[in-house]
Design a protein around this motif. Sequence first.
Motif, PDB file in Angstrom:
ATOM      1  N   UNK A  77      31.301 175.404 148.219  1.00  0.00           N
ATOM      2  CA  UNK A  77      30.966 174.560 149.736  1.00  0.00           C
ATOM      3  C   UNK A  77      30.186 175.382 150.701  1.00  0.00           C
ATOM      4  N   UNK A  78      30.264 174.107 151.493  1.00  0.00           N
ATOM      5  CA  UNK A  78      30.142 174.601 153.134  1.00  0.00           C
ATOM      6  C   UNK A  78      31.162 174.368 154.096  1.00  0.00           C
ATOM      7  N   UNK A  79      31.361 175.786 154.472  1.00  0.00           N
ATOM      8  CA  UNK A  79      32.570 175.367 155.463  1.00  0.00           C
ATOM      9  C   UNK A  79      32.255 175.389 157.078  1.00  0.00           C
ATOM     10  N   UNK A  80      32.902 174.724 157.342  1.00  0.00           N
ATOM     11  CA  UNK A  80      33.272 174.121 158.939  1.00  0.00           C
ATOM     12  C   UNK A  80      34.309 174.337 159.712  1.00  0.00           C
ATOM     13  N   UNK A  81      34.543 174.385 160.923  1.00  0.00           N
ATOM     14  CA  UNK A  81      36.028 173.894 161.749  1.00  0.00           C
ATOM     15  C   UNK A  81      35.617 173.054 162.945  1.00  0.00           C
ATOM     16  N   UNK A  82      36.410 171.989 163.315  1.00  0.00           N
ATOM     17  CA  UNK A  82      35.847 171.189 163.954  1.00  0.00           C
ATOM     18  C   UNK A  82      37.785 170.989 164.565  1.00  0.00           C
ATOM     19  N   UNK A  87      37.382 171.600 158.436  1.00  0.00           N
ATOM     20  CA  UNK A  87      38.526 171.581 158.249  1.00  0.00           C
ATOM     21  C   UNK A  87      38.938 171.636 160.097  1.00  0.00           C
ATOM     22  N   UNK A  88      40.222 170.754 160.022  1.00  0.00           N
ATOM     23  CA  UNK A  88      40.603 170.738 161.187  1.00  0.00           C
ATOM     24  C   UNK A  88      41.520 171.967 161.809  1.00  0.00           C
ATOM     25  N   UNK A  89      41.790 172.810 162.559  1.00  0.00           N
ATOM     26  CA  UNK A  89      42.039 173.524 163.123  1.00  0.00           C
ATOM     27  C   UNK A  89      43.287 174.254 162.630  1.00  0.00           C
ATOM     28  N   UNK A  90      44.279 173.026 164.274  1.00  0.00           N
ATOM     29  CA  UNK A  90      45.780 173.403 164.528  1.00  0.00           C
ATOM     30  C   UNK A  90      46.625 172.949 163.728  1.00  0.00           C
ATOM     31  N   UNK A  91      47.762 173.487 163.541  1.00  0.00           N
ATOM     32  CA  UNK A  91      47.979 173.583 162.470  1.00  0.00           C
ATOM     33  C   UNK A  91      47.763 173.282 160.616  1.00  0.00           C
ATOM     34  N   UNK A  92      46.561 172.754 160.998  1.00  0.00           N
ATOM     35  CA  UNK A  92      46.170 172.943 159.360  1.00  0.00           C
ATOM     36  C   UNK A  92      46.001 174.500 158.595  1.00  0.00           C
ATOM     37  N   UNK A 136      39.453 184.569 160.331  1.00  0.00           N
ATOM     38  CA  UNK A 136      38.825 182.949 159.798  1.00  0.00           C
ATOM     39  C   UNK A 136      37.729 183.282 160.109  1.00  0.00           C
ATOM     40  N   UNK A 137      37.185 183.659 161.302  1.00  0.00           N
ATOM     41  CA  UNK A 137      35.604 183.193 161.518  1.00  0.00           C
ATOM     42  C   UNK A 137      34.631 182.970 160.434  1.00  0.00           C
ATOM     43  N   UNK A 138      34.842 184.224 159.860  1.00  0.00           N
ATOM     44  CA  UNK A 138      33.278 185.078 158.664  1.00  0.00           C
ATOM     45  C   UNK A 138      33.700 183.845 157.622  1.00  0.00           C
ATOM     46  N   UNK A 139      34.341 182.707 157.288  1.00  0.00           N
ATOM     47  CA  UNK A 139      34.339 181.763 156.556  1.00  0.00           C
ATOM     48  C   UNK A 139      33.427 180.544 156.643  1.00  0.00           C
ATOM     49  N   UNK A 140      33.527 180.503 158.168  1.00  0.00           N
ATOM     50  CA  UNK A 140      32.869 179.074 158.537  1.00  0.00           C
ATOM     51  C   UNK A 140      31.347 178.687 158.814  1.00  0.00           C
ATOM     52  N   UNK A 141      30.792 178.485 158.398  1.00  0.00           N
ATOM     53  CA  UNK A 141      29.120 178.716 158.818  1.00  0.00           C
ATOM     54  C   UNK A 141      29.019 178.028 160.359  1.00  0.00           C
ATOM     55  N   UNK A 142      29.600 177.127 160.383  1.00  0.00           N
ATOM     56  CA  UNK A 142      29.032 176.802 162.799  1.00  0.00           C
ATOM     57  C   UNK A 142      30.925 176.000 162.679  1.00  0.00           C
ATOM     58  N   UNK A 143      31.473 176.217 163.890  1.00  0.00           N
ATOM     59  CA  UNK A 143      32.157 176.489 164.758  1.00  0.00           C
ATOM     60  C   UNK A 143      32.251 175.055 165.585  1.00  0.00           C
ATOM     61  N   UNK A 144      32.482 173.761 165.216  1.00  0.00           N
ATOM     62  CA  UNK A 144      32.443 172.388 165.987  1.00  0.00           C
ATOM     63  C   UNK A 144      34.161 172.319 166.986  1.00  0.00           C
ATOM     64  N   UNK A 145      33.502 171.205 168.485  1.00  0.00           N
ATOM     65  CA  UNK A 145      34.372 171.473 169.101  1.00  0.00           C
ATOM     66  C   UNK A 145      34.002 169.910 169.797  1.00  0.00           C
ATOM     67  N   UNK A 146      35.109 169.158 169.923  1.00  0.00           N
ATOM     68  CA  UNK A 146      34.939 168.158 170.404  1.00  0.00           C
ATOM     69  C   UNK A 146      34.663 167.714 172.263  1.00  0.00           C
ATOM     70  N   UNK A 147      34.166 169.124 172.545  1.00  0.00           N
ATOM     71  CA  UNK A 147      33.771 169.515 173.741  1.00  0.00           C
ATOM     72  C   UNK A 147      31.747 168.601 173.979  1.00  0.00           C
ATOM     73  N   UNK A 148      31.326 168.766 172.753  1.00  0.00           N
ATOM     74  CA  UNK A 148      29.976 167.634 173.059  1.00  0.00           C
ATOM     75  C   UNK A 148      29.722 166.667 173.326  1.00  0.00           C
TER      76      UNK A 148
END
Length: 228
Positions: free
Chosen positions: A117-122, A16-21, A139-151
Amino acid sequence: MKSKASLLEKPQLLIFDVNETLLDLSPVKSRVNELRGDAHAFKEWFSLLLHYSCVESLTGNYREFGSIGKATLKMVFQEYQKDIQEKEIEEVLGLMGTLPAHKEVPEALELFRHAGYTLVALSNGSLDLVQKQLDHAGLSPFFERIFSVDVTGKYKPDPATYKHVLDQMQIQANKGMLLAAHAWDILGAQRVGMQTAFVSRPGKVLYPEAPLPEYSGNSLVQIAVQME
């Protein structure tokens, strides 16, 4: 609207995209427009923010999203010979951490999770910011992991960022799906072989030169019902 999804294997991973989505940017939009006295100021700023994030990636550089946001906000005001104070810039950027979720999002995420489904945010935002945003919106509890472009140091729609999430989750591209309210994000995911679902938030339209997404709807609930 459902398109070609019935011809494809059901995805396993939903990204899932975050901002606006997921999150409603209306508070930031209202404040930026108010500060410049122009109903189009926010749209110009956000477009410029995305533009220069892509420029940084294309030229092999990386600056944190908030830094680019600050710089481009100054540009949007300078273009119209308007002043924006440092405290006002910090106020706008601070609002990004306290955005509400769109009303239907918790229900939709529960439907997706219940369907197996497995849910993650990006997000293009920093990991600290994305975590703060999702925590604040509940919303954090819905996601197995949260990803950023930082990596990766590469902003969406750079292929490296989508591939990083797929690799980390050990999922083949065709078994992953990006859900987003941005046509450029949808296209980026398609280019690495992922399935996609487009959330047509007000004012958001698809890029006519791209393939249709597997799913589209006016809300995430509409898409979740199609995918049950």
